[in-house]
Design an enzyme around this catalytic site. Structure first.
Site, PDB file in Angstrom:
ATOM      1  N   SER A 259       0.760  -1.166  -0.049  1.00 49.38           N
ATOM      2  CA  SER A 259       0.031   0.059  -0.252  1.00 49.38           C
ATOM      3  C   SER A 259       0.803   1.279   0.029  1.00 49.38           C
ATOM      4  CB  SER A 259      -0.871  -0.051   1.301  1.00 49.38           C
ATOM      5  OG  SER A 259       0.009   0.343   2.367  1.00 49.38           O
ATOM      6  N   LYS A 260       0.053   2.345  -0.082  1.00 49.03           N
ATOM      7  CA  LYS A 260       0.827   3.770  -0.056  1.00 49.03           C
ATOM      8  C   LYS A 260       2.009   3.808   1.125  1.00 49.03           C
ATOM      9  CE  LYS A 260       0.078   6.652  -2.780  1.00 49.03           C
ATOM     10  NZ  LYS A 260       1.261   6.309  -3.473  1.00 49.03           N
ATOM     11  N   ARG A 261       1.797   3.187   2.249  1.00 50.81           N
ATOM     12  CA  ARG A 261       2.658   3.216   3.363  1.00 50.81           C
ATOM     13  C   ARG A 261       4.067   2.595   2.480  1.00 50.81           C
ATOM     14  NH1 ARG A 261       2.009  -0.623   6.821  1.00 50.81           N
ATOM     15  NH2 ARG A 261       0.504  -1.525   5.478  1.00 50.81           N
ATOM     16  N   HIS A 262       4.134   1.769   1.889  1.00 42.18           N
ATOM     17  CA  HIS A 262       5.378   1.201   1.354  1.00 42.18           C
ATOM     18  C   HIS A 262       6.061   2.007   0.186  1.00 42.18           C
ATOM     19  CE1 HIS A 262       3.006  -2.400   2.787  1.00 42.18           C
ATOM     20  NE2 HIS A 262       4.426  -2.577   3.313  1.00 42.18           N
ATOM     21  N   GLY A 263       5.394   3.188  -0.051  1.00 36.26           N
ATOM     22  CA  GLY A 263       6.064   3.962  -0.879  1.00 36.26           C
ATOM     23  C   GLY A 263       5.245   4.193  -2.463  1.00 36.26           C
TER      24      GLY A 263
END
Ligand code: GLU
Length: 496
Positions: A259-263
């Site tokens: 997800s976004k959290r991973h970049g």
């Protein structure tokens, strides 16, 4: 089950509710590669039945992302085809006709239950620990005349599919997961048309897949649980059930769903970050598939000729940005100098405003520049940063603080710069090249009785404004004699 002699037809069916993300892109790649490897047809269909979240702009973003990845579709938006239209919002009449047919045949029926009624039934089923917790089939046996009268009186209704009582368990022969059995109890008479006149996903998808002659449904395994219901629709329609291949999720390094959290997660972001489309497609193809378990460089044509579902893993794949970077660097390294200059360097320099046109500089000058830029480029976006100081002039060159404090603002540096000026003045403009420049500067440490490192650090700081630029001789060749001397003069103002 479609037989193996039927020509392969597969589809990628994104919902335009956002950008195209890594997971969707990988699904698209698998479908594309499977079609190509089997001389089949790759269809792009826009599943835009959710009007509140689908936008034309998102559709355009998806089409652009597909084109950037080089995933050409044989049928779909903009290219047309015999099975169109290829957007679900334009196919409503077909869904209505299919639903009407099922209704007429007694394979679907209207249901008037209110939300409250359904909740009450569910609660009662829970309380009596009924193993079947789904829709309680309250309207399944309504007298057709009564149903007709209620509809005519304007009572809202949905259309439900009538799952045959004796249907039994549903076994999906999944090409990735093997046989997956769904208990007959899980199959309730689910809704195929809502009271607002729109079809549900499980219905519209199957009507389309059947009408478009889809032979293999390759998609994310978040859809595996929808599949038994979809099989019920195929059976009701009397259409052959395609081969299903549900591909695993993509996880981040922490084992959680990517997800976004991973970049970066959208195709656009990777494009803007300067990845080559071929490298990106190569990397994504390896998320869950591999030709032999070890090969990491799989050019597009090899992917398109060797892809097969039996080498797709059912285990989740982990997205590893470092591996993507590595593959990207491999693709850059494999390019010829000419290809790099034309396809990468010139467009990047134009984009950064460092040149105004490809003829701003001579081909020889650009080739020399490419020889130092190319080995240092990991992402396309690196190009401008690596060589912007070459495009500066003595007046505009910015000096990094560290270059000044370490390379210039020290006792004795002015003497070094003076000696460098003299040495370069001695190089004829006719033989001005890296070799001649290096030869002229080489003698300085001895001549000044100074350490080589200190001498070249001072010259590098003066010419480049930083301490990490490409080989000094080439940079000095590229900036030209007059400007190199002017840079050294200017730097003397910062030297002690
Ligand atoms: N529009 C659906 C999605 O984006 C397609 C699922 C399918 O391939 O059936 O998830």
């Amino acid at each position: 089950m479609s037989d193996s002699t039927t020509p392969v037809r597969v589809r990628f069916a994104p919902s335009p509710t956002g950008k195209l993300h890594v997971g969707g892109a990988r699904t698209a790649i698998f479908n594309w590669a499977f079609a190509r490897a089997n001389n089949g047809t790759f269809i792009l269909r826009i599943d835009d039945t959710d009007p509140t979240r689908s936008t034309d702009e998102n559709t355009q973003v998806i089409l652009r992302a597909m084109r950037w990845m080089g995933l050409d579709w044989d049928e779909g938006p903009e290219v047309g085809g015999d099975f169109g239209p290829y957007a679900q919002t334009e196919r409503l009449e077909m869904y209505k006709a299919a639903a009407q047919k099922l209704w007429d045949e007694g394979r679907a029926y209207p249901c008037f239950c209110t939300t409250e009624q359904l909740a009450e039934d569910r609660k009662a089923a829970q309380e009596r620990k009924d193993p079947f917790q789904g829709y309680q089939r309250r309207c399944r046996n309504l007298d057709p005349a009564e149903a007709k009268a209620r509809i005519e009186a304007g009572e809202p209704y949905v259309l439900r599919i009538k799952v045959p009582e004796d249907r039994g368990d549903v076994v999906i022969h999944d090409a990735v997961h093997g046989d997956v059995t769904f208990d007959a109890k899980e199959l309730d008479d689910f809704v195929i048309f809502r009271s607002d006149g729109t079809p549900t996903y499980n219905f519209a998808t199957v009507v389309d897949d059947a009408a478009m002659g889809i032979t293999h449904v390759i998609r994310g395994d978040d859809h595996l649980s929808n599949t038994p219901r979809q099989v019920m629709v195929y059976e009701a329609l009397g259409a052959p059930v395609p081969v299903f291949a549900h591909i695993s999720m993509i996880l981040g390094a922490d084992g959680k769903k990517l997800s976004k959290r991973h970049g970066a997660t959208s195709v656009e972001e990777f494009r803007d970050a300067g990845y080559l489309p071929d490298a990106f497609v190569n990397y994504l193809a390896l998320l869950g598939w591999s030709p032999d378990g070890e090969t990491t460089i799989v050019p597009r044509d090899v992917l398109a000729s060797t892809f097969s579902l039996d080498r797709v893993s059912k285990n989740p794949a982990t997205f590893d940005p470092a591996k993507l970077d590595w593959i990207n660097a491999e693709y850059l390294a494999a390019m010829s100098d000419e290809e790099f200059t034309e396809k990468i360097m010139i467009p990047e320099l134009l984009d950064a405003g460092l040149i105004k046109g490809p003829n701003d500089r001579t081909p020889e000058w650009l080739a020399t520049l490419a020889s130092v830029v190319r080995p240092r480029t990991k992402h396309l976006g690196d190009v401008a940063g690596i060589c912007s100081m070459v495009f500066d002039s003595a007046e505009t060159l910015p000096y990094e603080e560290k270059a000044v404090s370490k390379g210039l603002a020290k006792e004795g540096m002015a003497t070094i710069l003076d000696a460098a000026i003299k040495a370069l003045e001695g190089v004829s403009p006719d033989t001005w090249n890296a070799e001649a420049v290096d030869a002229a500067l080489e003698q300085l440490p001895d001549q000044l009785d100074a350490k080589k490192r200190i001498v070249f650090q001072a010259i590098r700081a003066a010419i480049c404004g930083n301490l990490v630029s490409p080989p000094l001789g080439v940079v000095i060749e590229l900036v030209g004699k007059a400007d190199a001397l002017a840079r050294l003069e200017r730097a003397k103002g910062m030297a002690l």
